[in-house]
Structure formats: structure tokens, C-alpha cells
Design a protein around this motif. Structure first.
Motif, short mmCIF file in Angstrom:
data_model
loop_
_atom_site.label_atom_id
_atom_site.label_comp_id
_atom_site.label_asym_id
_atom_site.label_seq_id
_atom_site.Cartn_x
_atom_site.Cartn_y
_atom_site.Cartn_z
N LEU A 190 3.71 9.58 3.76
CA LEU A 190 3.58 9.45 2.31
C LEU A 190 3.88 8.02 1.84
O LEU A 190 3.20 7.50 0.95
N MET A 191 4.88 7.38 2.45
CA MET A 191 5.21 6.01 2.06
C MET A 191 4.12 5.04 2.49
O MET A 191 3.85 4.05 1.80
N ILE A 192 3.47 5.29 3.63
CA ILE A 192 2.35 4.45 4.06
C ILE A 192 1.14 4.68 3.16
O ILE A 192 0.39 3.75 2.82
N TRP A 193 0.93 5.90 2.74
CA TRP A 193 -0.22 6.26 1.92
C TRP A 193 -0.14 5.64 0.53
O TRP A 193 -1.14 5.27 -0.06
N GLN A 194 1.06 5.46 -0.02
CA GLN A 194 1.21 5.03 -1.41
C GLN A 194 0.56 3.68 -1.77
O GLN A 194 -0.14 3.65 -2.78
N PRO A 195 0.69 2.58 -1.13
CA PRO A 195 1.58 2.25 -0.02
C PRO A 195 2.88 1.61 -0.54
O PRO A 195 2.87 0.89 -1.53
#
Length: 424
Positions: A190-195
């Protein structure tokens, strides 16, 4: 206490001996040490013609008297196994008093009942957050920074609480471990996706290190070297199932992340810098300390265990700076902490594992396991297999190195593993 025991006294001694062995094995002691302790207790109470068989789930003791009395064979099952080093220290003290002929059987049984129902050595909130503190410490070691450290703490705490909730409903440990590792991986994804501009994958590394069975790994190698092949094989199976559960949780989340086109690559997976800078030294120190909390090490013994984490990391980094291969550096660093931990344990008269097991935390291969699963999910089977073999090699190097260091002390005349604990 040395005279041959009448039947009733012999049976009571056998019952006491089996109970001591059961509690030692359940608290995390190795098979060889449990066997030696049981023999010592039985002989101290006059039961000398005995055979002891210890495996991972049951203990058997046979008594064949010389005087023609009927032989007796008794067995006790080990239904709960959870490392508890405070328990283990008390049990070794009890065995030392019995073998020194300082404890009558009735008093020994009373002490054993008290040990079996001990007061918590740490506050309940500390015990509940210990795995999360381990993950946060590992995130510090890998250079994750404050945001990632906090995220690793929260993610691992949520995974641990989810596992506890599932345990109350009878869900098998395999699936509880998979859920715990999946929560940490999902947080990173999730933190990478936000990013979020941080090394989010350090969250996964921290969560994995918190879940890896370091004690079972060392005990597996210890039992194998001692010739206890049945128990060593059972412990190896236990380690394999735990690691498989961790990898399953990681793989499940990464599969969805890759299919959802989350921009996750191997470059997202950090490794701890080969550095003796403040963050790495602090992370190594905190890993030793937090593992000691998770393993319920008595408070007075926690500082040496924490320093052990600092020492093993410093030795490992120094050897890597000299150009040593990672596996060899891991084995030598583990041997160094096995020797130093055993020397200190010999001085203060406690089991060496109390110091050694928390100290190996900085070298547990959390990053290699994550990279391996990430490569496999990205379709690189060769690269993924390479990282998983690297993780396996590191794990075996830790176990073999620790036992080598402990046996060096035995060769030099110290107590070492497998020797009876006695009071000075």
C-alpha cells in the motif's frame, strides 16, 4: 538421596523427572540438554538404571532395577511448546540444586509446581508488543527511517493480534503465521502504491524477521550435531512449515500486487547496509533487546543479550569489509557469539541460549526471503530460487556457527551445551 529407591519413591522420582523434562523441552531447551537433565534428576533420587528417550512431542523414561523388581516405563506428552527463557533459567536452577543434593523430593515437586505457574516476567503490554518491537528494530537496521519503523511496528502488531484472534478460534498455526506475514506485506504494498517516498519494503523485512523461528533453527542443528536425528528431523520440519507459512503470506499479497500493476521491483527490497553507522548499530542492539523480550528473558539478563546483537553485527560487517563471503561471515559471526555467549552464561550459571538466541536476530535472512518471493512473483524463477537458497544457506550458517562456538567452550573445559548445570 543416593540410596536405591523403593518402588513408590522410584515412581515419584520418575514422575518428577518426566515433568522436569517436559517443562524444559516446552520452554525451548535442546534435546541433548533435556536428556542429560532428566538422567541427572533421576540418579540424584536413586533411580540409576534408566533409559531416557526424548523427541519433539513426547518423553519416555524406563527404569529396570537390578534387584528383580518389575521394570517401569512411563511417558509424558509435550502439548505446548513456546520458548520461555525465564522458565528455562528457573528449571536449570532447580536441576542444579537437585544434582547438588540440596533439595528433597517433596521440595523439588513444590518448586516445580511454582515454576509451572510463574508470575509474568514482563508486563502484559510488553509481551503483546514484543514481536512488533522486533519488526521495528529490523526496519531500523535496514535503514527504513522513522516512518517505516512506525509502519513496521503497527503492521506486525496488527498481524500478531490477528493471529491471536485466529488462535482463539482454533485456526492452525500455519495459517496464523501466513496471515501475520501477509499483513506486513500488504502494508508495504500500500505504501509503494500510494506512493510514499520511503523504503516501504523494510516493513516486510521486519515482519519476516519477527516471525522466523530462530530458536527452532538452532535447536535443529544442535540436535543433529548431537546425533539426535529423529528430533532434528522433526525440528527441521517445524522450521520448514513456519518458513513456508511466511512465504505463503508474502506470495499471496505479492501476487495481487503484481497483477494490480503496483510498481514493486526487487529494487524496492532493501538489505541492511554493511555499515557500523549509528542506525545499524542501534538496530542491531534493539534487535537483541526486543528478541530477548519476545523470548521472555529475565530482565537482569536482557542487557547482555542486547549487547550480543551489537557484537554479532559488528563481527559480520567487519568480515564482509575484509571481503569474506556472506555465508562464511555469517557462520563465523554466529560462532563468535556462540562462544562469547557461552562463556558469559558459564560465569552466571544460566543456559547459553538465553544470550545466544536473541543475539542472532540481526543476521536472520528476512531480506533474502522477501527478494526470493518477489522474484518468483515477477516470473524470475531462477533469480527467486537463488535468493531462497541464499536465505537457507544463511540460516544453516547461523545454526552451525552458534553450535560450533558453544562446543569450542566445551572443548576448552567449560560447561558448553549438553553439560549439566551445577551451582558453584
Amino acid at each position: 538421596m543416593n540410596e536405591p529407591a523403593p518402588d513408590a519413591d522410584a515412581n515419584r522420582a520418575i514422575s518428577l523427572t518426566l515433568r522436569v523434562g517436559e517443562l524444559m523441552l516446552a520452554s525451548g531447551e535442546g534435546t541433548e540438554n533435556v536428556t542429560n537433565a532428566m538422567r541427572a534428576v533421576a540418579r540424584a533420587y536413586g533411580v540409576r538404571r534408566i533409559e531416557v528417550d526424548v523427541n519433539l512431542s513426547a518423553l519416555t523414561l524406563s527404569n529396570v532395577p537390578d534387584d528383580g523388581s518389575p521394570p517401569v516405563t512411563a511417558e509424558r506428552r509435550v502439548r505446548r511448546r513456546e520458548p520461555d527463557f525465564a522458565h528455562l533459567v528457573e528449571l536449570h536452577d532447580l536441576v542444579a540444586e537437585i544434582t547438588a543434593r540440596e533439595l528433597a523430593p517433596t521440595e523439588a515437586r513444590r518448586r516445580l509446581r511454582r515454576i509451572d505457574r510463574p508470575a509474568p516476567v514482563h508486563p502484559p503490554w510488553m509481551a503483546a508488543t514484543a514481536p512488533a518491537l522486533v519488526a521495528a528494530s529490523a526496519a531500523v537496521l535496514t535503514g527504513g527511517g522513522p516512518v517505516v519503523t512506525l509502519a513496521a511496528f503497527v503492521a506486525t502488531l496488527l498481524g500478531d493480534r490477528a493471529g491471536t484472534w485466529l488462535a482463539r478460534r482454533g485456526v492452525a498455526e500455519f495459517f496464523r503465521t501466513a496471515v501475520a506475514s501477509a499483513v506486513g506485506t500488504a502494508t508495504a504494498v500500500l505504501m509503494i502504491w500510494q506512493p510514499v517516498p520511503v523504503q516501504a519494503s523494510a516493513i516486510v523485512v521486519g515482519a519476516v524477521i519477527a516471525l522466523l523461528p530462530g530458536r527452532s533453527l538452532v535447536a535443529c542443528v544442535q540436535d543433529g550435531i548431537a546425533g539426535e536425528y529423529v528430533t532434528a528431523t522433526a525440528r527441521l520440519a517445524e522450521v520448514v512449515f513456519v518458513v513456508t507459512a511466511v512465504l505463503s503470506g508474502i506470495g499471496f499479497v505479492l501476487t495481487f500486487a503484481v497483477r494490480a500493476d503496483v510498481p514493486i521491483t526487487v529494487q524496492n527490497a532493501p538489505t541492511a547496509p554493511l555499515s557500523l553507522a549509528a542506525p545499524q548499530l542501534l538496530g542491531a542492539l534493539m534487535l537483541g533487546l526486543t528478541f530477548a523480550l519476545a523470548l521472555r528473558v529475565p530482565p537482569r539478563l536482557i542487557p547482555p543479550a542486547a549487547v550480543g546483537g551489537l557484537v554479532i553485527w559488528s563481527v559480520y560487517v567487519g568480515l564482509r569489509w575484509l571481503g569474506w563471503p556472506a555465508v562464511l561471515a555469517t557462520a563465523v559471526a554466529a560462532a563468535a557469539i556462540g562462544l562469547l555467549g557461552s562463556v558469559y552464561a558459564d560465569r552466571v550459571r544460566v543456559p547459553p541460549m538465553v544470550f545466544v538466541i536473541p543475539a542472532i536476530g540481526p543476521l536472520l535472512p528476512g531480506s533474502a526471503l522477501f527478494r526470493g518471493m518477489l522474484k518468483l512473483n515477477l516470473g524470475d524463477v531462477t533469480g527467486g530460487t537463488h535468493y531462497l537458497i541464499e536465505a537457507l544457506s544463511a540460516a544453516l550458517a547461523i545454526g552451525a556457527g552458534v553450535i560450533l562456538g558453544m562446543n569450542v567452550l566445551r572443548a576448552l573445559g567449560g560447561r558448553g551445551p549438553g553439560r549439566r548445570t551445577r551451582r558453584s
